[in-house]
Design a protein around this motif. Structure first.
Motif, mmCIF file in Angstrom:
data_model
loop_
_atom_site.group_PDB
_atom_site.id
_atom_site.type_symbol
_atom_site.label_atom_id
_atom_site.label_comp_id
_atom_site.label_asym_id
_atom_site.label_seq_id
_atom_site.Cartn_x
_atom_site.Cartn_y
_atom_site.Cartn_z
ATOM 1 N N UNK A 59 -14.300 -10.415 -6.123
ATOM 2 C CA UNK A 59 -14.136 -11.717 -5.486
ATOM 3 C C UNK A 59 -13.603 -12.769 -6.442
ATOM 4 N N UNK A 60 -12.616 -13.523 -5.976
ATOM 5 C CA UNK A 60 -11.940 -14.600 -6.713
ATOM 6 C C UNK A 60 -10.931 -14.085 -7.734
ATOM 7 N N UNK A 61 -10.790 -12.764 -7.887
ATOM 8 C CA UNK A 61 -9.701 -12.238 -8.707
ATOM 9 C C UNK A 61 -8.398 -12.300 -7.906
ATOM 10 N N UNK A 62 -7.298 -12.066 -8.585
ATOM 11 C CA UNK A 62 -5.979 -12.140 -7.948
ATOM 12 C C UNK A 62 -5.326 -10.760 -8.009
ATOM 13 N N UNK A 63 -4.951 -10.221 -6.862
ATOM 14 C CA UNK A 63 -4.351 -8.886 -6.756
ATOM 15 C C UNK A 63 -2.849 -9.002 -6.559
ATOM 16 N N UNK A 64 -2.081 -8.222 -7.332
ATOM 17 C CA UNK A 64 -0.630 -8.165 -7.184
ATOM 18 C C UNK A 64 -0.184 -6.716 -7.104
ATOM 19 N N UNK A 65 0.776 -6.444 -6.219
ATOM 20 C CA UNK A 65 1.309 -5.091 -6.042
ATOM 21 C C UNK A 65 2.823 -5.121 -6.268
ATOM 22 N N UNK A 66 3.260 -4.408 -7.308
ATOM 23 C CA UNK A 66 4.675 -4.277 -7.652
ATOM 24 C C UNK A 66 5.093 -2.822 -7.443
ATOM 25 N N UNK A 67 6.371 -2.620 -7.111
ATOM 26 C CA UNK A 67 6.884 -1.268 -6.863
ATOM 27 C C UNK A 67 8.375 -1.286 -7.162
ATOM 28 N N UNK A 68 8.883 -0.184 -7.686
ATOM 29 C CA UNK A 68 10.309 -0.110 -8.018
ATOM 30 C C UNK A 68 11.156 -0.011 -6.759
ATOM 31 N N UNK A 69 12.265 -0.715 -6.780
ATOM 32 C CA UNK A 69 13.208 -0.611 -5.677
ATOM 33 C C UNK A 69 13.959 0.709 -5.741
ATOM 34 N N UNK A 70 14.264 1.169 -6.961
ATOM 35 C CA UNK A 70 15.120 2.345 -7.127
ATOM 36 C C UNK A 70 14.368 3.662 -7.029
ATOM 37 N N UNK A 71 13.048 3.639 -7.207
ATOM 38 C CA UNK A 71 12.243 4.857 -7.128
ATOM 39 C C UNK A 71 11.224 4.703 -6.014
ATOM 40 N N UNK A 72 11.178 5.697 -5.138
ATOM 41 C CA UNK A 72 10.349 5.609 -3.943
ATOM 42 C C UNK A 72 9.789 6.995 -3.652
ATOM 43 N N UNK A 73 8.569 7.242 -4.105
ATOM 44 C CA UNK A 73 7.912 8.540 -3.981
ATOM 45 C C UNK A 73 6.425 8.322 -3.731
ATOM 46 N N UNK A 74 5.695 9.351 -3.358
ATOM 47 C CA UNK A 74 4.237 9.221 -3.296
ATOM 48 C C UNK A 74 3.630 9.249 -4.688
ATOM 49 N N UNK A 75 2.429 8.722 -4.817
ATOM 50 C CA UNK A 75 1.711 8.775 -6.089
ATOM 51 C C UNK A 75 0.975 10.106 -6.198
#
Length: 222
Positions: A59-75
């Motif tokens: 709670x009160x932390x800040x979440x950010x989600x980044x992802x590559x545009x050029x690479x698109x695969x499952x983790x």
């Protein structure tokens, strides 16, 4: 019943920094650089928001989600002795030498970068409380509540020894609109949108010990 918030995407384009946004200006802690992919391309900011105070333990932390545009695969989780490997947020993702994403948990002191995300359209996010139960978990864009596993629960232990805790869910085939003329993403659902992890359902699990700002694992299911 755990506290839960549905994440709603607005329609009015951002004109300045907002802590809760798709795209926009990433809010980062001092010394935290805008992350890059192993390919050298700067990762696209898909979304960010302040985690509500009643979503423990973040709670009160800040979440950010980044992802590559050029690479698109499952983790693909890399394990050792029953845990995620050391520094799993940097570990190889075969056939790639490293991950093509970065999920960060930053502090309430995080401040906006000097420039906005250039590809993903900047839109405001609103977090609205709703009722989410383990018996009927909502399959929606949400923070908190109960994950609606598409293929059954996936639970992981951080390399530091702490069991990862579910934070956020992104529904399958969720599209993030991009500005006209931006490079297309391979295997996306459309030419004018990007997706996370091939459009899989995404469940973000984070280390409650906060052993690293990037100690978050994105589970993919469909």
């Amino acid at each position: 019943m755990l506290p839960a918030y549905e994440v709603e995407i607005g329609t009015e384009p951002l004109t300045g920094p907002a802590r809760n946004s798709v795209g926009g200006w990433p809010f980062l802690d001092p010394g935290q650089e805008w992350p890059e992919c192993f390919c050298g391309e700067r990762l696209a900011l898909f979304f960010q928001f302040d985690i509500p105070s009643d979503i423990e333990p973040f709670g009160d932390d800040h979440l950010l989600v980044f992802h590559c545009r050029a690479h698109n695969d499952p983790s693909t989780p890399q394990l050792a002795d029953g845990r995620l490997v050391a520094r799993y947020w940097d570990a190889p993702q075969p056939p790639h030498p490293a991950p093509f994403w970065r999920v960060l948990i930053q502090s309430r002191e995080a401040r906006p970068a000097s420039e906005a995300e250039p590809s993903v359209c900047g839109l405001p996010l609103t977090l609205r409380p709703f009722t989410d139960t383990p018996e009927k978990a909502a399959q929606t864009f949400k923070v908190g509540g109960t994950p609606s596993w598409a293929q059954g629960p996936e639970l992981y232990t951080c390399a530091c020894g702490e069991d990862l805790v579910y934070v956020c869910q992104v529904p399958e085939d969720m599209e993030f609109a991009v500005h006209a003329g931006r490079p297309e993403q391979p295997d996306s659902v459309s030419a004018d949108a990007y997706v996370l992890f091939l459009g899989n359902e995404v469940y973000l699990l984070a280390c409650p010990a906060r052993c690293d700002p990037a100690a978050v694992w994105p589970v993919n299911q469909n």
